[in-house]
Design a protein around this motif. Structure first.
Motif, PDB file in Angstrom:
ATOM      1  N   LEU A  27       0.824  -1.203   0.000  1.00  8.41           N
ATOM      2  CA  LEU A  27       0.000   0.000   0.000  1.00  8.41           C
ATOM      3  C   LEU A  27       0.864   1.261   0.000  1.00  8.41           C
ATOM      4  N   VAL A  28       1.892   1.285   0.831  1.00  8.65           N
ATOM      5  CA  VAL A  28       2.786   2.451   0.886  1.00  8.65           C
ATOM      6  C   VAL A  28       3.507   2.630  -0.448  1.00  8.65           C
ATOM      7  N   ALA A  29       3.984   1.538  -1.036  1.00 12.20           N
ATOM      8  CA  ALA A  29       4.661   1.622  -2.329  1.00 12.20           C
ATOM      9  C   ALA A  29       3.709   2.137  -3.403  1.00 12.20           C
ATOM     10  N   ALA A  30       2.469   1.672  -3.392  1.00 10.36           N
ATOM     11  CA  ALA A  30       1.485   2.116  -4.380  1.00 10.36           C
ATOM     12  C   ALA A  30       1.199   3.609  -4.235  1.00 10.36           C
ATOM     13  N   VAL A  31       1.091   4.084  -3.005  1.00 11.06           N
ATOM     14  CA  VAL A  31       0.833   5.506  -2.771  1.00 11.06           C
ATOM     15  C   VAL A  31       2.021   6.347  -3.228  1.00 11.06           C
ATOM     16  N   LEU A  32       3.230   5.889  -2.933  1.00  7.66           N
ATOM     17  CA  LEU A  32       4.418   6.627  -3.359  1.00  7.66           C
ATOM     18  C   LEU A  32       4.526   6.691  -4.883  1.00  7.66           C
ATOM     19  N   ILE A  33       4.261   5.595  -5.540  1.00  6.57           N
ATOM     20  CA  ILE A  33       4.324   5.570  -7.005  1.00  6.57           C
ATOM     21  C   ILE A  33       3.244   6.464  -7.598  1.00  6.57           C
ATOM     22  N   ALA A  34       2.040   6.417  -7.042  1.00  4.39           N
ATOM     23  CA  ALA A  34       0.951   7.263  -7.534  1.00  4.39           C
ATOM     24  C   ALA A  34       1.280   8.749  -7.342  1.00  4.39           C
ATOM     25  N   ALA A  35       1.877   9.092  -6.198  1.00  5.67           N
ATOM     26  CA  ALA A  35       2.257  10.483  -5.951  1.00  5.67           C
ATOM     27  C   ALA A  35       3.336  10.929  -6.931  1.00  5.67           C
ATOM     28  N   TRP A  36       4.317  10.060  -7.158  1.00  2.98           N
ATOM     29  CA  TRP A  36       5.391  10.385  -8.092  1.00  2.98           C
ATOM     30  C   TRP A  36       4.833  10.603  -9.500  1.00  2.98           C
ATOM     31  N   LEU A  37       3.932   9.735  -9.941  1.00  5.92           N
ATOM     32  CA  LEU A  37       3.328   9.890 -11.265  1.00  5.92           C
ATOM     33  C   LEU A  37       2.477  11.152 -11.342  1.00  5.92           C
ATOM     34  N   GLY A  38       1.770  11.470 -10.268  1.00  9.57           N
ATOM     35  CA  GLY A  38       0.961  12.686 -10.243  1.00  9.57           C
ATOM     36  C   GLY A  38       1.816  13.942 -10.334  1.00  9.57           C
ATOM     37  N   PHE A  40       4.834  14.117 -11.594  1.00  8.51           N
ATOM     38  CA  PHE A  40       5.407  14.132 -12.943  1.00  8.51           C
ATOM     39  C   PHE A  40       4.397  14.674 -13.953  1.00  8.51           C
ATOM     40  N   ALA A  41       3.138  14.244 -13.849  1.00  9.93           N
ATOM     41  CA  ALA A  41       2.108  14.707 -14.778  1.00  9.93           C
ATOM     42  C   ALA A  41       1.871  16.209 -14.626  1.00  9.93           C
ATOM     43  N   LEU A  42       1.842  16.689 -13.396  1.00 13.24           N
ATOM     44  CA  LEU A  42       1.647  18.125 -13.177  1.00 13.24           C
ATOM     45  C   LEU A  42       2.823  18.936 -13.720  1.00 13.24           C
ATOM     46  N   ARG A  43       4.041  18.456 -13.516  1.00 13.00           N
ATOM     47  CA  ARG A  43       5.210  19.161 -14.036  1.00 13.00           C
ATOM     48  C   ARG A  43       5.205  19.186 -15.562  1.00 13.00           C
ATOM     49  N   GLU A  44       4.818  18.082 -16.179  1.00 12.47           N
ATOM     50  CA  GLU A  44       4.753  18.034 -17.634  1.00 12.47           C
ATOM     51  C   GLU A  44       3.675  18.989 -18.161  1.00 12.47           C
ATOM     52  N   ARG A  45       2.538  19.012 -17.518  1.00 11.75           N
ATOM     53  CA  ARG A  45       1.461  19.901 -17.950  1.00 11.75           C
ATOM     54  C   ARG A  45       1.893  21.354 -17.813  1.00 11.75           C
ATOM     55  N   HIS A  46       2.550  21.665 -16.695  1.00 12.12           N
ATOM     56  CA  HIS A  46       3.017  23.035 -16.489  1.00 12.12           C
ATOM     57  C   HIS A  46       4.094  23.398 -17.511  1.00 12.12           C
TER      58      HIS A  46
END
Length: 51
Positions: A27-38, A40-46
């Protein structure tokens, strides 16, 4: 076809590893990966908006 076989083997290895890990670790690994992807997506959009 070879790519598909390799992808399925890798997928099976990853799922096998997760199946043996404690649920809280998974669960912790999944949350960390989801946060990292989020982030990354925000930085790319910006980055695309500023150029």
């Amino acid at each position: 076809m070879l790519f598909l076989v390799a992808a399925l083997l890798l997928f099976g290895a990853v799922l096998g590893t997760v199946a043996h890990a404690p649920f809280t670790f998974t669960l912790v690994a999944a949350v960390l990966i989801a946060a990292w992807l989020g982030i990354f997506a925000l930085r790319e959009r910006h980055a695309r908006r500023t150029h």
